[in-house]
Design a protein around this motif. Structure first.
Motif, PDB file in Angstrom:
ATOM      1  N   LYS A 400       0.859  -1.185   0.000  1.00 19.92           N
ATOM      2  CA  LYS A 400       0.000   0.000   0.000  1.00 19.92           C
ATOM      3  C   LYS A 400       0.899   1.240   0.000  1.00 19.92           C
ATOM      4  N   GLY A 440     -10.999  -4.599   1.691  1.00 18.77           N
ATOM      5  CA  GLY A 440     -10.993  -3.566   0.660  1.00 18.77           C
ATOM      6  C   GLY A 440      -9.838  -2.594   0.740  1.00 18.77           C
ATOM      7  N   SER A 441      -9.944  -1.529  -0.046  1.00 14.40           N
ATOM      8  CA  SER A 441      -8.826  -0.600  -0.238  1.00 14.40           C
ATOM      9  C   SER A 441      -8.488   0.213   1.005  1.00 14.40           C
ATOM     10  N   ASP A 442      -9.421   0.341   1.957  1.00 12.40           N
ATOM     11  CA  ASP A 442      -9.134   1.108   3.173  1.00 12.40           C
ATOM     12  C   ASP A 442      -8.298   0.313   4.181  1.00 12.40           C
TER      13      ASP A 442
END
Length: 482
Positions: A400, A440-442
């Motif tokens: 990330k 997810g992306s968070d």
């Protein structure tokens, strides 16, 4: 060795001591799962225990941290159960004996379970105390990580409200893992034919190898006892005619085999056998003196074979399989220096009544290369009249670029240690991959942990000073997440 005396931090090692009393190998987690649930009940803490025995325990925010986002702490409750050859212990029913060896905590002849008992102990110590400052905690204890991350695969993340997760399942202090490989398990079957035969029965025993974790130690060129035994049998077949009776080595697809036993029925050339074994032993000890200095090869004559042998064609086929099976590092990463990208571990081999059964551990940072490796193994087994089933797939965890949690951990580390930590990817599989895929992306995660050595082997040891420093670092990170 000295008798075990609880070191500091007392609270952490008190719970580690409690865990050590409970048998908690993979697929044997009911007792420790119930222990965790009872821990929550006794303290009036909210918890969830799901149908596959994962446990989530919720801890309230400290005063002044009520408005901070919850932080997820995560580790797995199962351990790899390995023991020294000949040790009389049933690790499915008995706990382990903790021992001190200088600055290290170890176990008496067995794996320690520091992977990942230290995470469980740290989470329990946090939940049991009101003296530490932290946001609301969601402590996640998963099952069966060592057999394919099955607890993380099956967990319902709707029970989690935070997005920041500190996974405590790394084994090197000062190294923050922020990405990991995916992988799968392969179970192979090669048919064999049993026959009636006469001859002299002998048992070959290869032991004393270091073994180890197939993700963390795959790049250390340690000998795989199953594959080396195949080589021994191949060398013997140049002068000795024999049929294979039994073959057994390794215990888990993700542990490099360190002990393999083969029983043979010699029908010709018995007079060459002892001298050949002596010669092979000397050569192997010379070759592996650096990676496996304790290598030992023993030959024992038996009164009679334990069962009928497999025929000559089956014997030759199994030896050829072991001589040629791909194993070890397949590809190194071209992006991250020194990181294995694709690897394969032949973790288990056992000659059953009508088949030669195997277990492989496959790992890759690139999913397409994992798929290719599966196809390659499938094709390989076909050449020997066998099949392989690929299962227990687990996803990788992608890096990330923007991570508040990682930045906080790095900042605190520099303040505490006065130097930069290493931020790395690992070839080992981590449960973060499943959590990342589900949340997810968070999702924002970092994996940390104290120094551990020879994990998944009876030589496993946990550094006590490193555990102390890692504990203090974790407390300061939680305090900084206000």
């Amino acid at each position: 060795m000295t008798e075990y005396k609880r070191p500091e931090p007392n609270d952490v090692f008190r719970f580690f001591e409690e865990i050590a009393k409970i048998p908690h190998g993979s697929y044997n987690t009911t007792a420790i799962s119930n222990y965790l649930a009872d821990f929550a009940k006794e303290r009036g803490l909210n918890y969830v225990q799901d149908e596959i025995e994962n446990v989530i325990i919720y801890g309230s925010a400290s005063e002044g941290y009520e408005d901070a986002e919850p932080v997820i702490l995560q580790g797995h409750m199962d351990m790899v159960c390995e023991k020294e050859t000949g040790l009389d212990i049933d690790m499915k029913k008995e706990g382990i004996k903790l021992m001190l060896d200088g600055d290290f905590l170890t176990a008496d002849g067995t794996t320690l379970g520091g992977d990942d008992g230290i995470a469980v102990a740290m989470m329990l110590a946090l939940l049991d105390s009101k003296e530490y400052k932290h946001p609301a905690l969601e402590c996640v204890f998963t099952v069966d990580e060592e057999t394919g991350l099955e607890g993380a695969e099956g967990i319902d993340v709707s029970n989690l409200h935070g997005n920041k997760m500190i996974n405590i399942d790394s084994e090197e202090e000062g190294i923050f893992t922020v990405s990991c490989a995916g992988g799968s398990s392969g179970e192979g079957h090669i048919p064999v034919t049993r026959v009636k035969a006469q001859g002299a029965a002998y048992v070959l025993r290869l032991n004393g190898l270091l073994g180890g974790h197939s993700g963390m130690e795959i790049d250390k060129e340690r000998a795989n006892s199953d594959i080396v035994m195949g080589r021994i049998l191949s060398d013997l077949s140049s002068k000795v005619v024999f049929k294979l009776v039994t073959f057994k080595g390794g215990a888990f697809d993700n542990a490099i085999p360190k002990d393999t036993t083969a029983e043979i029925l010699v029908t010709s050339g018995e007079e060459f056998l002892e001298a050949m074994v002596d010669d092979i032993r000397a050569k192997l000890q010379n070759e592996f003196h650096a990676s496996d200095p304790g290598l030992c090869l023993e030959l024992t004559k038996a009164d009679a074979p334990s069962c009928d042998p497999i025929d000559s064609e089956s014997t030759s086929r199994i030896i050829a399989f072991l001589m040629n099976v791909p194993d070890g590092i397949i590809n190194m990463s071209m992006d991250i220096k020194g990181l294995p990208e694709v690897s394969l571990n032949l973790g288990v081999c056992e000659l059953k009544e009508y088949e030669f059964r195997t277990l492989h551990g496959l790992r890759s940072s690139v999913e397409s290369r994992l798929m290719f490796l599966q196809k390659r193994l499938t094709s390989y087994y076909l050449q020997f009249g066998g099949t392989i089933e690929h299962k227990l797939f687990y996803p990788g965890w992608e890096y990330k670029p923007d991570s508040l949690l990682r930045d906080t951990c790095v900042k605190v580390f520099k303040e505490v240690y006065g130097k930069e930590p290493e931020v790395v990817a690992t070839h080992a599989g981590l449960e973060c991959g499943f959590f990342a895929g589900k949340m997810g992306s968070d999702f924002d995660a970092v994996s940390i942990g104290p120094d551990m050595f020879d994990v998944h082997s009876p030589n496993e040891k946990l550094s006590i000073p490193s555990t102390q420093r890692t504990w203090n670092f974790l407390l300061k990170v939680l305090e900084a997440l206000k």
